[in-house]
Design a protein around this motif. Structure first.
Motif, PDB file in Angstrom:
ATOM      1  N   VAL A 192       0.837  -1.204   0.000  1.00 57.08           N
ATOM      2  CA  VAL A 192       0.000   0.000   0.000  1.00 57.08           C
ATOM      3  C   VAL A 192       0.869   1.249   0.000  1.00 57.08           C
ATOM      4  N   LYS A 193       1.917   1.244   0.801  1.00 59.32           N
ATOM      5  CA  LYS A 193       2.817   2.402   0.863  1.00 59.32           C
ATOM      6  C   LYS A 193       3.496   2.638  -0.475  1.00 59.32           C
ATOM      7  N   LEU A 194       3.783   1.538  -1.186  1.00 56.45           N
ATOM      8  CA  LEU A 194       4.459   1.653  -2.470  1.00 56.45           C
ATOM      9  C   LEU A 194       3.562   2.280  -3.530  1.00 56.45           C
ATOM     10  N   ILE A 195       2.299   1.896  -3.542  1.00 57.34           N
ATOM     11  CA  ILE A 195       1.417   2.387  -4.604  1.00 57.34           C
ATOM     12  C   ILE A 195       0.658   3.645  -4.201  1.00 57.34           C
ATOM     13  N   THR A 196       0.744   4.036  -2.926  1.00 60.27           N
ATOM     14  CA  THR A 196       0.032   5.235  -2.478  1.00 60.27           C
ATOM     15  C   THR A 196       0.564   6.493  -3.160  1.00 60.27           C
ATOM     16  N   LYS A 197       1.845   6.472  -3.507  1.00 63.53           N
ATOM     17  CA  LYS A 197       2.436   7.649  -4.146  1.00 63.53           C
ATOM     18  C   LYS A 197       1.738   7.973  -5.465  1.00 63.53           C
ATOM     19  N   TRP A 198       1.292   6.923  -6.153  1.00 61.72           N
ATOM     20  CA  TRP A 198       0.602   7.154  -7.428  1.00 61.72           C
ATOM     21  C   TRP A 198      -0.911   7.179  -7.246  1.00 61.72           C
ATOM     22  N   SER A 199      -1.421   6.271  -6.426  1.00 54.83           N
ATOM     23  CA  SER A 199      -2.873   6.179  -6.217  1.00 54.83           C
ATOM     24  C   SER A 199      -3.284   7.164  -5.135  1.00 54.83           C
ATOM     25  N   ASN A 200      -3.345   8.432  -5.516  1.00 55.92           N
ATOM     26  CA  ASN A 200      -3.636   9.474  -4.536  1.00 55.92           C
ATOM     27  C   ASN A 200      -5.058  10.016  -4.630  1.00 55.92           C
ATOM     28  N   ASN A 201      -5.905   9.358  -5.428  1.00 57.65           N
ATOM     29  CA  ASN A 201      -7.308   9.765  -5.474  1.00 57.65           C
ATOM     30  C   ASN A 201      -8.172   8.529  -5.714  1.00 57.65           C
ATOM     31  N   LEU A 225      -8.733 -13.427  -2.460  1.00 57.05           N
ATOM     32  CA  LEU A 225      -8.136 -13.316  -1.129  1.00 57.05           C
ATOM     33  C   LEU A 225      -6.963 -12.339  -1.110  1.00 57.05           C
ATOM     34  N   ILE A 226      -6.105 -12.437  -2.117  1.00 55.30           N
ATOM     35  CA  ILE A 226      -4.897 -11.608  -2.120  1.00 55.30           C
ATOM     36  C   ILE A 226      -5.229 -10.152  -2.431  1.00 55.30           C
ATOM     37  N   VAL A 227      -5.937  -9.927  -3.527  1.00 52.35           N
ATOM     38  CA  VAL A 227      -6.218  -8.551  -3.954  1.00 52.35           C
ATOM     39  C   VAL A 227      -7.112  -7.841  -2.947  1.00 52.35           C
ATOM     40  N   GLY A 228      -8.154  -8.519  -2.505  1.00 53.58           N
ATOM     41  CA  GLY A 228      -9.072  -7.878  -1.567  1.00 53.58           C
ATOM     42  C   GLY A 228      -8.396  -7.439  -0.290  1.00 53.58           C
ATOM     43  N   ASN A 229      -7.611  -8.341   0.312  1.00 53.36           N
ATOM     44  CA  ASN A 229      -6.959  -8.010   1.582  1.00 53.36           C
ATOM     45  C   ASN A 229      -5.801  -7.033   1.408  1.00 53.36           C
ATOM     46  N   THR A 230      -5.158  -7.052   0.254  1.00 51.25           N
ATOM     47  CA  THR A 230      -4.019  -6.161   0.035  1.00 51.25           C
ATOM     48  C   THR A 230      -4.465  -4.730  -0.250  1.00 51.25           C
ATOM     49  N   ILE A 231      -5.482  -4.579  -1.069  1.00 51.75           N
ATOM     50  CA  ILE A 231      -5.913  -3.253  -1.505  1.00 51.75           C
ATOM     51  C   ILE A 231      -6.874  -2.605  -0.506  1.00 51.75           C
ATOM     52  N   LYS A 232      -7.439  -3.387   0.384  1.00 47.93           N
ATOM     53  CA  LYS A 232      -8.445  -2.846   1.302  1.00 47.93           C
ATOM     54  C   LYS A 232      -7.947  -1.650   2.117  1.00 47.93           C
ATOM     55  N   PRO A 233      -6.733  -1.677   2.686  1.00 42.41           N
ATOM     56  CA  PRO A 233      -6.276  -0.481   3.420  1.00 42.41           C
ATOM     57  C   PRO A 233      -6.191   0.765   2.542  1.00 42.41           C
ATOM     58  N   LEU A 234      -5.783   0.584   1.277  1.00 46.90           N
ATOM     59  CA  LEU A 234      -5.684   1.728   0.371  1.00 46.90           C
ATOM     60  C   LEU A 234      -7.062   2.295   0.046  1.00 46.90           C
ATOM     61  N   THR A 235      -8.003   1.425  -0.288  1.00 45.50           N
ATOM     62  CA  THR A 235      -9.346   1.913  -0.635  1.00 45.50           C
ATOM     63  C   THR A 235     -10.038   2.532   0.578  1.00 45.50           C
ATOM     64  N   ASP A 236      -9.755   2.003   1.771  1.00 47.76           N
ATOM     65  CA  ASP A 236     -10.315   2.627   2.974  1.00 47.76           C
ATOM     66  C   ASP A 236      -9.754   4.037   3.154  1.00 47.76           C
ATOM     67  N   LYS A 237      -8.467   4.178   2.894  1.00 47.15           N
ATOM     68  CA  LYS A 237      -7.827   5.485   3.040  1.00 47.15           C
ATOM     69  C   LYS A 237      -8.378   6.486   2.030  1.00 47.15           C
ATOM     70  N   LEU A 238      -8.680   6.010   0.815  1.00 48.17           N
ATOM     71  CA  LEU A 238      -9.203   6.888  -0.235  1.00 48.17           C
ATOM     72  C   LEU A 238     -10.727   6.996  -0.187  1.00 48.17           C
TER      73      LEU A 238
END
Length: 294
Positions: A192-201, A225-238
């Motif tokens: 999430v930290k790695l892709i947050t720099k680009w996925s800012n909206n 299982l992998i995508v849902g649990n990995t991306i969930k913190p990012l989508t929650d933040k956005l």
């Protein structure tokens, strides 16, 4: 004439159940057309009428298929009628048609209320087994037992010896455990930290979820299982809703796995194609080759 009449009465009253086979669905619902197959093992009792509820069906050959829609529920007796004499040959337990949607409704409602999926699914299966067993008081207990020995154990380990369902469950449990370890070790946060720099909206966050779902094409269960649990913190933040994330994950799981060149789904599909090739005797064709050309 009298001797023939006595013979018919003897045949109907004594051994008619041994002379007729009535094949019907295991579960019979009211208000829905059900198909019955009548097989007559002794041609001497032909012709006769089959009486279901108040409707007569003429049986004039050794085999006949009939369609009947039950208007009433409960125990419905089936008779054969010949020269005005009725003989019972079977009793059918007819379940109200609307009860067929009761188990999934209960399972969904309980899952929403308790936020516990497995107990909710178990309750739904139990209600379904209770309904199938006849809506009697004793069916509560027999349905509970059937939930284990019929609808759970036989589903995991079918009578034919196949282990497909059990393998899928074990695979999902092992994969879920691995994802849990990665999450606890901070792997998900690192991604999430790695892709947050680009996925800012919100738009880029949804696009990131779709890209991840497309990349993990090897298996639809693993993808979810992998995508849902990995991306969930990012989508929650956005502030992307969980429902939207679920839609994106589901749209890039099985659909991608079904068309990818290599995946567990492709292996299953190629297996089905190979079975058809063997049946048709097309030894010169390859299942995977046919898949690529289709």
């Amino acid at each position: 004439m009298l001797i023939k009449l006595l013979f018919i009465l003897f045949t109907l009253g004594y051994s008619v159940q041994d002379k007729i086979e009535l094949n019907h669905p295991n579960i019979i619902l009211s208000g829905i057309e059900n198909q019955f197959k009548i097989s007559v093992l002794d041609s001497s009792i032909i012709p006769f009428n089959l009486l279901i509820e108040d409707k007569l069906y003429a049986i004039q050959k050794l085999e006949r298929k009939i369609n009947h829609t039950f208007s009433n529920t409960g125990l419905r007796k089936v008779y054969i009628e010949k020269i005005g004499i009725k003989t019972e040959i079977d009793g059918l337990n007819v379940i109200p048609g609307f009860l067929s949607i009761l188990p999934p409704i209960i399972a969904i409602l309980m899952a929403l209320i308790t936020r516990q999926v497995i107990p909710s699914l178990f309750l739904g299966i139990w209600v379904g087994a209770f309904t199938i067993n006849g809506l009697f008081f004793k069916s509560i207990f027999s349905g509970f037992l059937n939930t284990f020995d019929v609808y759970i154990i036989e589903a995991l380990v079918p009578l034919d010896g196949s282990s497909g369902h059990a393998t899928i469950i074990m695979f999902s449990m092992m994969l879920g455990g691995m994802i849990g370890i990665i999450t606890k070790n901070g792997g998900a946060r690192g991604i999430v930290k790695l892709i947050t720099k680009w996925s800012n909206n919100s738009s880029r966050g949804q696009l990131s979820a779709a890209i991840f779902g497309t990349v993990f094409f090897i298996d639809d269960y693993a993808n979810t299982l992998i995508v849902g649990n990995t991306i969930k913190p990012l989508t929650d933040k956005l502030r992307i809703s969980r429902e939207k994330l679920a839609y994106i994950v589901d749209s890039t799981a099985a659909p991608i796995a079904c068309v990818a060149l290599i995946s567990t789904w492709i292996g299953y599909e190629v297996g089905l194609i190979n079975d058809s090739i063997a049946i048709l005797g097309l030894e010169n064709y390859s299942g995977y080759g046919i898949f690529l050309q289709s």
